[in-house]
Design a protein around this motif. Structure first.
Motif, PDB file in Angstrom:
ATOM      1  N   SER A 184      51.893  26.559 -15.651  1.00 22.02           N
ATOM      2  CA  SER A 184      53.110  27.326 -15.077  1.00 22.02           C
ATOM      3  C   SER A 184      53.592  28.045 -16.480  1.00 22.02           C
ATOM      4  CB  SER A 184      54.309  26.200 -14.959  1.00 22.02           C
ATOM      5  OG  SER A 184      54.825  25.932 -16.334  1.00 22.02           O
ATOM      6  N   PRO A 185      54.285  29.289 -16.082  1.00 24.82           N
ATOM      7  CA  PRO A 185      54.636  30.277 -17.227  1.00 24.82           C
ATOM      8  C   PRO A 185      55.380  29.562 -18.383  1.00 24.82           C
ATOM      9  CG  PRO A 185      55.026  31.355 -14.964  1.00 24.82           C
ATOM     10  CD  PRO A 185      54.671  29.933 -14.838  1.00 24.82           C
ATOM     11  N   LEU A 186      56.279  28.567 -17.851  1.00 21.81           N
ATOM     12  CA  LEU A 186      57.190  27.819 -18.609  1.00 21.81           C
ATOM     13  C   LEU A 186      56.323  27.139 -19.589  1.00 21.81           C
ATOM     14  CD1 LEU A 186      60.004  27.299 -20.093  1.00 21.81           C
ATOM     15  CD2 LEU A 186      59.855  25.240 -18.216  1.00 21.81           C
ATOM     16  N   PHE A 187      55.156  26.412 -19.365  1.00 21.15           N
ATOM     17  CA  PHE A 187      54.469  25.473 -20.093  1.00 21.15           C
ATOM     18  C   PHE A 187      53.642  26.281 -20.949  1.00 21.15           C
ATOM     19  CE2 PHE A 187      50.573  23.226 -20.844  1.00 21.15           C
ATOM     20  CZ  PHE A 187      51.060  21.705 -20.988  1.00 21.15           C
ATOM     21  N   VAL A 188      52.960  27.441 -20.600  1.00 17.69           N
ATOM     22  CA  VAL A 188      52.251  28.227 -21.339  1.00 17.69           C
ATOM     23  C   VAL A 188      53.403  28.820 -22.461  1.00 17.69           C
ATOM     24  CG1 VAL A 188      50.646  30.085 -21.418  1.00 17.69           C
ATOM     25  CG2 VAL A 188      50.337  28.702 -19.511  1.00 17.69           C
ATOM     26  N   SER A 189      54.255  29.481 -22.086  1.00 13.98           N
ATOM     27  CA  SER A 189      55.161  30.025 -23.198  1.00 13.98           C
ATOM     28  C   SER A 189      55.569  29.158 -24.244  1.00 13.98           C
ATOM     29  CB  SER A 189      56.535  30.691 -22.229  1.00 13.98           C
ATOM     30  OG  SER A 189      56.059  31.435 -21.417  1.00 13.98           O
ATOM     31  N   THR A 190      55.874  27.875 -23.718  1.00 20.58           N
ATOM     32  CA  THR A 190      56.568  27.082 -24.931  1.00 20.58           C
ATOM     33  C   THR A 190      55.269  26.467 -25.960  1.00 20.58           C
ATOM     34  OG1 THR A 190      57.976  25.779 -23.170  1.00 20.58           O
ATOM     35  CG2 THR A 190      57.160  24.236 -25.006  1.00 20.58           C
TER      36      THR A 190
END
Length: 307
Positions: A184-190
């Motif tokens: 997910s974008p949030l997982f990758v960004s984190t």
């Protein structure tokens, strides 16, 4: 993708551009107190607890598969450590007009050129026409201001860094897309932020002792809070989520709104003037981005469900 939901993602891109446009001035103010490396480190390290909290609440997991460590570490090194420090130094060593033009204007072009090597995104005639109109608009907005473009030798280092940002940033966005379709974008960004902060920490060691921490006031804390909560936690999450749905090539043309919002903020809050050239540029840009937004479909491959 339903048309009404598609417009929601375009609005999300525009809001992120507005935030980042305002941040040019905020970052320059912050670097009156902090070295660029330290200011970037504070921004991303203080954002990490919020990223992990949102990730846990939203997805119920924070663990990283070991097989993804090398890839995300490389993304963090280039996309956070290298890219963000280069952005800070470009703002410090050239004019805001130069930095915003050279950071922003070439970025979508490089994303379109490099896109076929990473993704199966189509460059349609509508995208090309709208992109050219938006690029003309952003040039009018920046060059039509009082500062204009300054190519003197005094600004050469900052100009080169700003142009390099547009190349590395485009490659970074494109490299993120396949991973964000798996997770997910949030997982990758984190997780790329985790590695970016880790690589950045040693570079900040000489900077900590230069700051008189006891003398920091409301301006400095406001600049840090704005960078952490708004520019990083909110804007990166919203941008990546919207970019995933719209496509990297189309999304990156919305970066042209960044200098437009920077000019608008100067007018509203710092009594700066707006010229006829800048108004004309705003019309060109709005028309180009509206033309891109009205295209049916998004030109991207079918998204995979997060695993």
């Amino acid at each position: 993708m339903k048309q009404e939901r598609k417009w929601m993602y375009y609005i999300g891109l525009a809001v992120c551009a507005a935030i980042w446009g305002a941040n040019f001035g905020v970052s320059r103010k912050g670097m009156e107190t902090f070295d660029p490396e330290l200011f970037a480190f504070l921004r991303f390290s203080l954002a990490l607890p919020f990223f992990f909290l949102i990730l846990k609440l939203k997805e119920g997991r924070i663990g990283l598969p070991f097989k993804m460590v090398p890839r995300l570490a490389l993304m963090g090194l280039f996309g956070i450590t290298g890219l963000e420090i280069m952005v800070m130094y470009s703002i410090k060593y050239t004019t805001l007009a130069n930095a915003s033009l050279l950071n922003v204007a070439p970025w979508p072009i490089f994303a379109a050129l490099f896109g076929p090597f990473f993704l199966r995104e189509r460059i349609t005639s509508r995208l090309a026409i709208g992109g050219i109109a938006a690029m003309v608009g952003v040039c009018f907005i920046i060059l039509g201001g009082g500062a204009g473009l300054d190519v003197s030798s005094d600004n050469m280092v900052g100009n080169v860094l700003a142009f390099a940002v547009s190349i590395i940033g485009a490659l970074f966005n494109l490299a993120c897309m396949p991973l964000m379709r798996q997770y997910s974008p949030l997982f990758v960004s984190t997780w790329y932020t985790v590695f970016g902060v880790a690589f950045m920490l040693p570079l900040t060691i000489p900077s900590w002792g230069k700051v008189d921490w006891s003398a920091l006031g409301g301006d400095e804390y406001t600049a840090i809070a704005f960078n952490v909560l708004v520019c990083t936690v909110f804007a990166i999450t919203a941008w990546n989520a919207s970019m995933l749905r719209i496509g990297a090539t189309r999304a990156n043309f919305f970066r042209y709104l960044v200098p437009a919002f920077a000019v608008a903020a100067g007018y509203l809050f710092f009594d700066e003037s707006i010229s006829a050239w800048q108004l004309a540029g705003g019309v060109f840009m709005a028309a180009g981005l509206a033309w891109i937004s009205m295209e049916r479909g998004d030109g991207t491959t079918i998204l995979q469900k997060p695993v």
